[in-house]
Scaffold this motif. Structure first.
Motif, mmCIF file in Angstrom:
data_model
loop_
_atom_site.group_PDB
_atom_site.id
_atom_site.type_symbol
_atom_site.label_atom_id
_atom_site.label_comp_id
_atom_site.label_asym_id
_atom_site.label_seq_id
_atom_site.Cartn_x
_atom_site.Cartn_y
_atom_site.Cartn_z
ATOM 1 N N GLN A 32 0.804 -1.220 0.000
ATOM 2 C CA GLN A 32 0.000 0.000 0.000
ATOM 3 C C GLN A 32 0.839 1.273 0.000
ATOM 4 O O GLN A 32 0.295 2.367 -0.161
ATOM 5 N N ASN A 44 -0.470 5.987 -3.411
ATOM 6 C CA ASN A 44 0.227 5.074 -2.490
ATOM 7 C C ASN A 44 1.602 5.602 -2.116
ATOM 8 O O ASN A 44 2.028 5.473 -0.959
ATOM 9 N N ARG A 83 1.403 8.001 0.642
ATOM 10 C CA ARG A 83 0.786 7.525 1.876
ATOM 11 C C ARG A 83 1.636 7.821 3.117
ATOM 12 O O ARG A 83 1.119 8.255 4.142
#
Length: 338
Positions: free
Chosen positions: A182, A189, A192
């Protein structure tokens, strides 16, 4: 405009000059601020810089590039910075701190403290360890705890260092992020980790929050300014107040430089993401800084090397622009007439 106030949330800067964060290597292995730091930063505060951004300050011992980096992972470091900030505030400047993790640029790696990165892409011929999700969560926590200490130390601004090939930049860039979980793949991503760090910092910090980026990585397959326009939009949605627009540092090759070479990145992100930016990079004179502000290319001017040559660059710029500067009494006539 260079000497007009800048309001960022509840903070008001007396002018739009920021001392850019520049590593001093004055610290010892304990990461505690030293007398040399006070001399270095206080001279620029005496010189009337509106905002002084302290150098990259590690959120953990293993997050340093070298042992002489400042740190903010314990109370002794917090107290040393608190005392220094008390003096700098008395001299009239607002103070920021740049929180940072060196990532794959860690030079003093050991088997117990390897150089961590988004992926195992080698750096300068040396293998790097890809972080697992537990290590990523620990780094996010370290940023949150460092932000809490920055609050206790009396800082006015926090800047998250997501530029120059350090850890967060390594996650943002497709050149160094080859992950398949992820935290890797597309822009969202790769963003993130930065997004989680911003949320963690915001949970304990209510003051202005800056993020420094490398808006151009100087490689066809790397991030470019349009990638950072999207990142900036996400940062704005998370409550970031200003994007500090630098470039390069991910790759060993130096980019071509010329006066104001990074200003177009600050201008593009300011207009496309509709949020304040700081311009930096070979901005040498007051007139050059004034042009950037008057033409809406940035909101804040970050001055680096000119401040190393002259701690009173602010006074020099004021004289160049015929601006009134509230100088300390002993300097007043000399700055105005000298």
């Amino acid at each position: 405009m260079l000497f007009s106030p800048l309001h960022l949330g509840t903070l008001c800067l007396k002018n739009r000059i920021m001392m850019a964060p520049m590593a001093t290597s004055f610290a010892q292995d304990d990461g505690i601020v030293q007398p040399e730091h006070l001399i270095h930063y206080a001279s620029r505060a005496l010189g009337q810089a509106g905002l002084i951004m302290l150098e990259s300050t590690a959120v953990s011992p293993s997050g340093r590039s070298v042992p002489v980096n400042l740190g903010l992972w314990n109370e002794a470091q917090t107290e040393g910075l608190r005392r220094m900030n008390h003096t700098l505030h008395r001299l009239g400047s607002k103070i920021g701190i740049q929180l940072w993790h060196a990532g794959r640029k860690k030079e003093n790696e050991t088997s117990a403290e390897p150089a961590l990165s988004a992926s195992d892409v080698p750096f300068e011929g040396k293998a790097r360890q890809a972080m697992n999700t537990k290590q990523i969560a620990e780094v996010v926590t370290q940023f949150r705890e460092a932000a809490q200490r920055a609050k206790h130390a009396g800082f006015d601004v926090i800047e998250i260092h997501a530029a120059h090939g350090f850890l967060i930049n390594e996650f943002l860039s497709p050149l160094t992020n080859r992950r398949e979980d992820q935290y890797g793949g597309g822009r969202r991503n790769r963003y993130r980790l930065l997004g989680e760090i911003i949320d963690a910092v915001k949970a304990v910090w209510t003051g202005p929050l800056f993020v420094r980026i490398s808006a151009e990585e100087y490689h066809p397959e790397g991030n470019h300014v349009e990638d950072h326009v999207q990142y900036a939009r996400w940062m704005k949605a998370q409550g970031v107040d200003l994007i500090h627009c630098s470039s390069g540092g991910l790759l060993p090759e130096a980019p071509p430089v010329y006066p104001g070479y990074q200003v177009p990145y600050a201008e593009r992100i300011r207009l496309a993401a509709n949020m304040p930016t700081a311009a930096v990079g070979l901005i040498e004179t007051g007139k050059q800084a004034e042009e950037i502000l008057r033409n809406g290319r940035a909101d804040l001017i970050a001055i680096g090397r000119p401040f190393l040559r002259n701690p009173f660059w602010t006074a020099e710029a004021a004289k160049e622009l015929n601006a009134e500067l509230d100088a300390p009494r002993v300097y007043r006539s000399y700055w105005k007439n000298g």
